[in-house]
Design an enzyme around this catalytic site. Structure first.
Site, short mmCIF file in Angstrom:
data_model
loop_
_atom_site.label_atom_id
_atom_site.label_comp_id
_atom_site.label_asym_id
_atom_site.label_seq_id
_atom_site.Cartn_x
_atom_site.Cartn_y
_atom_site.Cartn_z
N TYR A 1 0.84 -1.21 0.00
CA TYR A 1 0.00 0.00 0.00
C TYR A 1 0.88 1.26 0.00
CZ TYR A 1 -4.50 2.33 0.82
OH TYR A 1 -5.64 3.08 0.70
N LYS B 1 -3.09 8.29 3.10
CA LYS B 1 -4.29 8.10 3.94
C LYS B 1 -4.04 8.63 5.36
CE LYS B 1 -7.10 6.09 0.98
NZ LYS B 1 -8.09 6.95 0.30
N ILE C 1 -12.22 -3.79 -0.95
CA ILE C 1 -13.33 -4.05 -1.89
C ILE C 1 -12.73 -4.05 -3.29
CG2 ILE C 1 -15.48 -3.10 -2.84
CD1 ILE C 1 -15.92 -1.71 -0.14
P1 NAD Z 1 -12.40 3.69 -7.81
O1 NAD Z 1 -11.27 3.42 -8.73
O2 NAD Z 1 -13.74 3.27 -8.26
O3 NAD Z 1 -12.45 5.22 -7.39
C1 NAD Z 1 -11.30 6.04 -7.32
C2 NAD Z 1 -11.70 7.32 -8.01
O4 NAD Z 1 -10.66 8.30 -7.90
C3 NAD Z 1 -11.95 7.11 -9.52
O5 NAD Z 1 -13.25 7.54 -9.84
C4 NAD Z 1 -10.91 7.99 -10.18
O6 NAD Z 1 -11.35 8.54 -11.40
C5 NAD Z 1 -10.76 9.05 -9.09
N1 NAD Z 1 -9.58 9.88 -9.31
C6 NAD Z 1 -8.28 9.53 -9.36
N2 NAD Z 1 -7.51 10.59 -9.70
C7 NAD Z 1 -8.37 11.64 -9.85
C8 NAD Z 1 -8.22 13.01 -10.21
N3 NAD Z 1 -7.02 13.54 -10.51
N4 NAD Z 1 -9.32 13.80 -10.26
C9 NAD Z 1 -10.54 13.30 -10.00
N5 NAD Z 1 -10.76 12.01 -9.67
C10 NAD Z 1 -9.68 11.19 -9.61
O7 NAD Z 1 -12.00 2.95 -6.45
P2 NAD Z 1 -12.68 3.00 -4.99
O8 NAD Z 1 -12.11 1.81 -4.29
O9 NAD Z 1 -14.14 3.17 -5.09
O10 NAD Z 1 -11.99 4.26 -4.34
C11 NAD Z 1 -12.74 5.31 -3.71
C12 NAD Z 1 -12.08 5.69 -2.39
O11 NAD Z 1 -12.23 4.62 -1.47
C13 NAD Z 1 -10.58 5.95 -2.50
O12 NAD Z 1 -10.23 7.04 -1.65
C14 NAD Z 1 -9.99 4.67 -1.95
O13 NAD Z 1 -8.68 4.84 -1.43
C15 NAD Z 1 -11.00 4.39 -0.86
N6 NAD Z 1 -10.95 3.03 -0.31
C16 NAD Z 1 -11.05 1.95 -1.13
C17 NAD Z 1 -10.99 0.70 -0.60
C18 NAD Z 1 -11.06 -0.53 -1.49
O14 NAD Z 1 -10.63 -1.60 -1.05
N7 NAD Z 1 -11.59 -0.43 -2.68
C19 NAD Z 1 -10.83 0.51 0.78
C20 NAD Z 1 -10.74 1.64 1.60
C21 NAD Z 1 -10.81 2.90 1.04
#
Ligand code: NAD
Length: 258
Positions: A158, A165, A194
Site C-alpha cells: 500500500y 491516507k 473491496i
Molecule cells: P475507484 O477506482 O472506483 O475510485 C477512485 C476514483 O478516484 C476514480 O473515480 C478515479 O477517477 C478518481 N480519481 C483519481 N484521480 C483523480 C483526479 N485527478 N481527479 C478526480 N478524480 C480522480 O476505487 P474505490 O475503491 O471506489 O476508491 C474510492 C475511495 O475509497 C478511495 O479514496 C480509496 O482509497 C478508498 N478506499 C477503497 C478501498 C477498497 O478496497 N476499494 C478501501 C478503503 C478505502
C-alpha cells in the site's frame, strides 16, 4: 417514516464505474431522498458516468479532475446556480502511480509522493474550502472521505497510499476543528478491502481480500453497499454529534492484533 436525507443536496466525487464506492454512496443517498451531483475524472469515464446517472433518477454529472482548481470552481459555480447551497460532500478520490504501489516504500520518489498526497489527501482540504460558502448558506453540512487501515498500520504494497491516507485522516481532524464552529462536520469511513478499479492497482490485493475474509470477526469481505450506508449515516442528522472521526466499516478486521 421520513427518509434520512429527504430534501438534501449532495456532491459525490470519484465515480469511475458501477463498482466504485462513490456509486454505492450515490445510490444509498438517492434511496434516502437526496439529490446527487456526482463527478467523474474526465472524458475517459464520461460514458460510464452518463450510463450510471441514467439509472439514478434526479442525479446530475459533472467532469472534475481534482488537480485542476478551475474544474473544482466550475463544479461549485454549477451547484450555486442549481441548488444555491450544499448539504453534504463525499470525497472518494485516490491515486498513486503504479510503480509506487509495489515493492518497498523506501524507493518512492518525490514526484510519486507529491502525486499521491496531492490527489488523495490535499484534495479534501481544497474541496472543503471551496464547498464552505455553499454549506454556510445551508447553516452547516457534512463532509465525508474514504480511507483505509493502511493509513494507520503498515499494509505491504500500500506504501505511499498509506502515507497519503495518514495525511488524509489528519486533515479530517484539522478540518473538523476549523469547520465545527460553522456547523460543518468532517469524518472518514475506513472501508475494508473491496474489489474496485483503484484497489486492483495494489499489489497482492487478492491475497489481502482472502486474508481479511478468513480473519475478520464477521467472516466475509466488506460490501460496497455497507460503506455507502455508513457514509450516508455520517451525512445525516443521525450523526449530528460526530465529527473528526474515522469509522471502520470492515467487518471488525481492524480490532485484530495479528
Ligand atoms: P475507484 O477506482 O472506483 O475510485 C477512485 C476514483 O478516484 C476514480 O473515480 C478515479 O477517477 C478518481 N480519481 C483519481 N484521480 C483523480 C483526479 N485527478 N481527479 C478526480 N478524480 C480522480 O476505487 P474505490 O475503491 O471506489 O476508491 C474510492 C475511495 O475509497 C478511495 O479514496 C480509496 O482509497 C478508498 N478506499 C477503497 C478501498 C477498497 O478496497 N476499494 C478501501 C478503503 C478505502
Amino acid at each position: 417514516m421520513p427518509k434520512l436525507l429527504e430534501g438534501k443536496k449532495g456532491l459525490v466525487l470519484g465515480i469511475a464505474n458501477k463498482r466504485s464506492i462513490a456509486w454505492s454512496v450515490a445510490t444509498s443517498a438517492a434511496r434516502e431522498g437526496a439529490e446527487i451531483l456526482f463527478t467523474y475524472q474526465g472524458e475517459r469515464l464520461e460514458q460510464n458516468a452518463k450510463e450510471l446517472a441514467a439509472t439514478l433518477p434526479g442525479s446530475r454529472i459533472f467532469a472534475c479532475d481534482i488537480t485542476r482548481e478551475d474544474q473544482v470552481d466550475a463544479v461549485m459555480d454549477h451547484l450555486e446556480k442549481t441548488w444555491g447551497g450544499l448539504d453534504f460532500l463525499v470525497h472518494c478520490i485516490a491515486y498513486a502511480k503504479s510503480e509506487d504501489l509495489e515493492g518497498s516504500y523506501v524507493k518512492t520518489k518525490k514526484d510519486g509522493f507529491e502525486t499521491a498526497l496531492g490527489i488523495s489527501a490535499y484534495s479534501l482540504t481544497l474541496l472543503s474550502r471551496k464547498a464552505l460558502p455553499l454549506m454556510e448558506k445551508r447553516g452547516g453540512g457534512s463532509i465525508v472521505t474514504l480511507t483505509y487501515l493502511g493509513g494507520d498500520r503498515v499494509t505491504p504494497g500500500y506504501n505511499v497510499m498509506g502515507v497519503a491516507k495518514a495525511a488524509l485522516q489528519a486533515s479530517v481532524k484539522y478540518l473538523a476543528y476549523d469547520l465545527g464552529p460553522k456547523n460543518i462536520r468532517v469524518n472518514a469511513v475506513s472501508a475494508g478491502p473491496i474489489n474496485t478499479l483503484a484497489a486492483r492497482g495494489i499489489s497482492g490485493f487478492t491475497e489481502i481480500m482472502k486474508y481479511v475474509r478468513e480473519k475478520a470477526p464477521i467472516r466475509r469481505n466488506t460490501e460496497p453497499e455497507e460503506v455507502g450506508d455508513a457514509t450516508i449515516f455520517l451525512c445525516s442528522h443521525l450523526s449530528r454529534g460526530i465529527t473528526g472521526e474515522v469509522i471502520f466499516v470492515d467487518n471488525g478486521f481492524n480490532i485484530l492484533g495479528c
